[in-house]
Design a protein around this motif. Structure first.
Motif, PDB file in Angstrom:
ATOM      1  N   LEU A  53       4.293 -16.614  37.917  1.00 20.68           N
ATOM      2  CA  LEU A  53       5.333 -15.723  38.419  1.00 20.68           C
ATOM      3  C   LEU A  53       4.777 -14.503  39.134  1.00 20.68           C
ATOM      4  N   ALA A  54       3.693 -13.939  38.625  1.00 21.68           N
ATOM      5  CA  ALA A  54       3.112 -12.769  39.280  1.00 21.68           C
ATOM      6  C   ALA A  54       2.682 -13.122  40.701  1.00 21.68           C
ATOM      7  N   ASN A  55       2.022 -14.260  40.847  1.00 19.29           N
ATOM      8  CA  ASN A  55       1.557 -14.671  42.172  1.00 19.29           C
ATOM      9  C   ASN A  55       2.703 -15.142  43.060  1.00 19.29           C
ATOM     10  N   LEU A  56       3.686 -15.827  42.483  1.00 19.84           N
ATOM     11  CA  LEU A  56       4.842 -16.280  43.249  1.00 19.84           C
ATOM     12  C   LEU A  56       5.643 -15.085  43.763  1.00 19.84           C
ATOM     13  N   SER A  57       5.931 -14.130  42.895  1.00 21.72           N
ATOM     14  CA  SER A  57       6.720 -12.969  43.310  1.00 21.72           C
ATOM     15  C   SER A  57       5.986 -12.148  44.359  1.00 21.72           C
ATOM     16  N   TYR A  58       4.658 -12.031  44.217  1.00 26.87           N
ATOM     17  CA  TYR A  58       3.867 -11.286  45.193  1.00 26.87           C
ATOM     18  C   TYR A  58       3.928 -11.956  46.564  1.00 26.87           C
ATOM     19  N   MET A  59       3.789 -13.286  46.575  1.00 29.57           N
ATOM     20  CA  MET A  59       3.836 -14.011  47.837  1.00 29.57           C
ATOM     21  C   MET A  59       5.222 -13.898  48.474  1.00 29.57           C
ATOM     22  N   MET A  60       6.274 -13.993  47.670  1.00 32.45           N
ATOM     23  CA  MET A  60       7.631 -13.865  48.210  1.00 32.45           C
ATOM     24  C   MET A  60       7.837 -12.498  48.866  1.00 32.45           C
ATOM     25  N   ALA A  61       7.323 -11.457  48.219  1.00 32.20           N
ATOM     26  CA  ALA A  61       7.455 -10.111  48.779  1.00 32.20           C
ATOM     27  C   ALA A  61       6.696  -9.991  50.098  1.00 32.20           C
ATOM     28  N   GLN A  62       5.520 -10.629  50.180  1.00 26.29           N
ATOM     29  CA  GLN A  62       4.742 -10.576  51.412  1.00 26.29           C
ATOM     30  C   GLN A  62       5.418 -11.352  52.535  1.00 26.29           C
ATOM     31  N   GLN A  63       6.299 -12.268  52.165  1.00 24.93           N
ATOM     32  CA  GLN A  63       7.065 -13.025  53.160  1.00 24.93           C
ATOM     33  C   GLN A  63       8.358 -12.303  53.550  1.00 24.93           C
ATOM     34  N   GLY A  64       8.512 -11.057  53.086  1.00 22.51           N
ATOM     35  CA  GLY A  64       9.658 -10.249  53.484  1.00 22.51           C
ATOM     36  C   GLY A  64      10.860 -10.327  52.572  1.00 22.51           C
ATOM     37  N   LYS A  65      10.717 -10.966  51.411  1.00 27.22           N
ATOM     38  CA  LYS A  65      11.828 -11.070  50.476  1.00 27.22           C
ATOM     39  C   LYS A  65      11.803  -9.893  49.498  1.00 27.22           C
ATOM     40  N   LYS A  66      12.989  -9.511  49.050  1.00 28.11           N
ATOM     41  CA  LYS A  66      13.105  -8.463  48.039  1.00 28.11           C
ATOM     42  C   LYS A  66      13.208  -9.153  46.675  1.00 28.11           C
ATOM     43  N   VAL A  67      12.207  -8.907  45.826  1.00 28.30           N
ATOM     44  CA  VAL A  67      12.059  -9.688  44.596  1.00 28.30           C
ATOM     45  C   VAL A  67      12.039  -8.775  43.376  1.00 28.30           C
ATOM     46  N   LEU A  68      12.772  -9.190  42.341  1.00 27.86           N
ATOM     47  CA  LEU A  68      12.738  -8.506  41.049  1.00 27.86           C
ATOM     48  C   LEU A  68      12.208  -9.483  40.011  1.00 27.86           C
ATOM     49  N   LEU A  69      11.158  -9.077  39.317  1.00 28.65           N
ATOM     50  CA  LEU A  69      10.545  -9.892  38.275  1.00 28.65           C
ATOM     51  C   LEU A  69      10.874  -9.261  36.923  1.00 28.65           C
ATOM     52  N   ILE A  70      11.511 -10.024  36.031  1.00 26.99           N
ATOM     53  CA  ILE A  70      11.887  -9.511  34.714  1.00 26.99           C
ATOM     54  C   ILE A  70      11.204 -10.336  33.635  1.00 26.99           C
ATOM     55  N   GLY A  71      10.374  -9.678  32.850  1.00 28.81           N
ATOM     56  CA  GLY A  71       9.722 -10.343  31.728  1.00 28.81           C
ATOM     57  C   GLY A  71      10.652 -10.393  30.532  1.00 28.81           C
ATOM     58  N   CYS A  72      10.927 -11.586  30.025  1.00 28.48           N
ATOM     59  CA  CYS A  72      11.832 -11.764  28.887  1.00 28.48           C
ATOM     60  C   CYS A  72      11.089 -12.347  27.690  1.00 28.48           C
ATOM     61  N   ASP A  73       9.806 -12.083  27.618  1.00 25.86           N
ATOM     62  CA  ASP A  73       8.945 -12.563  26.542  1.00 25.86           C
ATOM     63  C   ASP A  73       8.613 -11.367  25.653  1.00 25.86           C
ATOM     64  N   PRO A  74       8.802 -11.486  24.326  1.00 27.24           N
ATOM     65  CA  PRO A  74       8.486 -10.354  23.443  1.00 27.24           C
ATOM     66  C   PRO A  74       7.055  -9.844  23.570  1.00 27.24           C
ATOM     67  N   LYS A  75       6.134 -10.689  24.057  1.00 32.12           N
ATOM     68  CA  LYS A  75       4.747 -10.225  24.251  1.00 32.12           C
ATOM     69  C   LYS A  75       4.654  -9.180  25.351  1.00 32.12           C
ATOM     70  N   SER A  76       5.652  -9.133  26.218  1.00 30.14           N
ATOM     71  CA  SER A  76       5.712  -8.153  27.316  1.00 30.14           C
ATOM     72  C   SER A  76       4.489  -8.232  28.225  1.00 30.14           C
TER      73      SER A  76
END
Length: 334
Positions: A53-76
């Protein structure tokens, strides 16, 4: 017809006539307004969801998309790779501190950004001090108070544990909070067992009238043995990307380095993943039975050629069972 004697009624009638004479606005002919794709990503703990997800969201942002990444894992740990290993203040912890201080949570307290990616962590209770699923529900309630449904993102990516079955972790599927689900797995039985559980949950809620579907699978740490690909074929879901088991990827990920940067060695892989995630439609999966799942692996790997032997009373108590006559009264048919 004479005007009403009551001037208030007369003015009201005239106002209504004036409103009725106004022509309605023309029917819009422009393209539909942009809608946010909310995508929940599930997988076994430690399978590489956060890395993906970190790499996917970063690539999407570089392609001009506005991306919100929300961690829903208790490990945070979802955002740790994105922020170079730095811990992101969680919504649950921040909300508790603000409440004790008599203050309200603001966007800037919990949401942070890097190179066009916006990210936050819901968090969870410490071990033995609460329910992780309830923490997820509380976190989303806080997001709604912050205006979650009014935010203008192209993509909202939710990172969920797939091997925890309590209610909060199934929230996006059960309540139609996302449009589609992606599963991350590898060529091992446990991760595919979790992927199959997620597919079962999606199918269960579809039968109850839900709309969430599975967009596909990301195969992480692929060693070429092919079990995950076979599972995807049998479950009727596409493979969105295959990330190889590679020492360079492992080493860079361990040092909190984003490898999904345009122009780098691994950029084409994440460019393809970003494209596939965007266009893959949500489909109804075909969950596999336990035997079908085990059938993807050789008997030597699973041990499924073992024959179970029933236990006896002698095994349990060290003596043979004493058969006593029944005291049940049996009546003859009249």
């Amino acid at each position: 017809m004479n005007a009403p004697s009551n001037p208030v009624i007369f003015m009201r009638d005239e106002r209504l006539k004036a409103e009725a004479a106004i022509e309605p606005d023309p029917v819009p002919t422009s393209p539909a307004a942009k809608t946010t794709q909310i995508i929940a990503i599930y997988g076994k703990g430690g399978i590489g969801k956060s890395f993906t997800l970190a790499n996917l969201s970063y690539m999407m942002a570089q392609q001009g998309k506005k991306v919100l990444l929300i961690g829903c894992d208790p490990k945070s740990d979802t955002t740790s790779l994105l922020f170079g290993g730095k811990a992101c203040p969680t919504i649950i912890e921040t909300s508790s501190k603000k409440k004790l201080a008599g203050e309200s949570v603001a966007i800037g307290d919990v949401c942070f950004k890097r190179d066009g990616v916006y990210a936050m962590e819901l968090g969870g209770p410490e071990v033995g001090r609460g329910c992780g699923g309830r923490g997820i529900i509380h976190g989303f309630e806080t997001l709604e108070k912050l205006g979650f449904h009014d935010w203008g993102f192209d993509y909202v990516l939710l990172d969920f544990l797939g091997d925890v079955v309590c209610g909060g972790f199934g929230l996006p599927i059960a309540r139609d909070m996302c449009q589609k689900v992606i599963v991350v797995a590898s060529n091992d039985l446990q991760s595919l067992y979790v992927a199959n559980n997620v597919c079962s949950a999606v199918e269960y809620f579809r039968k109850l009238g839900g709309n969430v579907g599975v967009a596909g699978m990301v195969i992480n740490r692929d060693d070429g043995t092919g079990e995950a690909k076979q599972f995807a074929e049998h479950a009727g879901i596409p493979v969105l990307a295959t990330i190889p088991s590679n020492e360079d990827i492992r080493r860079k990920s361990a040092s909190y380095e984003i490898i999904g940067r345009p122009g780098t060695q691994w950029a084409p892989l994440f460019e393809e993943l970003a494209t596939n995630v965007a266009v893959a439609p949500p489909v109804r999966p075909k969950p596999q039975t336990q035997d079908q799942l085990l059938g993807l692996f050789s008997a030597e790997v699973t041990g499924r050629n073992f024959q179970m032997e029933p236990a006896t009373t002698f095994d349990m108590v060290g003596k043979h069972e004493l058969i006593k006559p029944t005291l049940e009264v049996v009546y003859d048919a009249s």
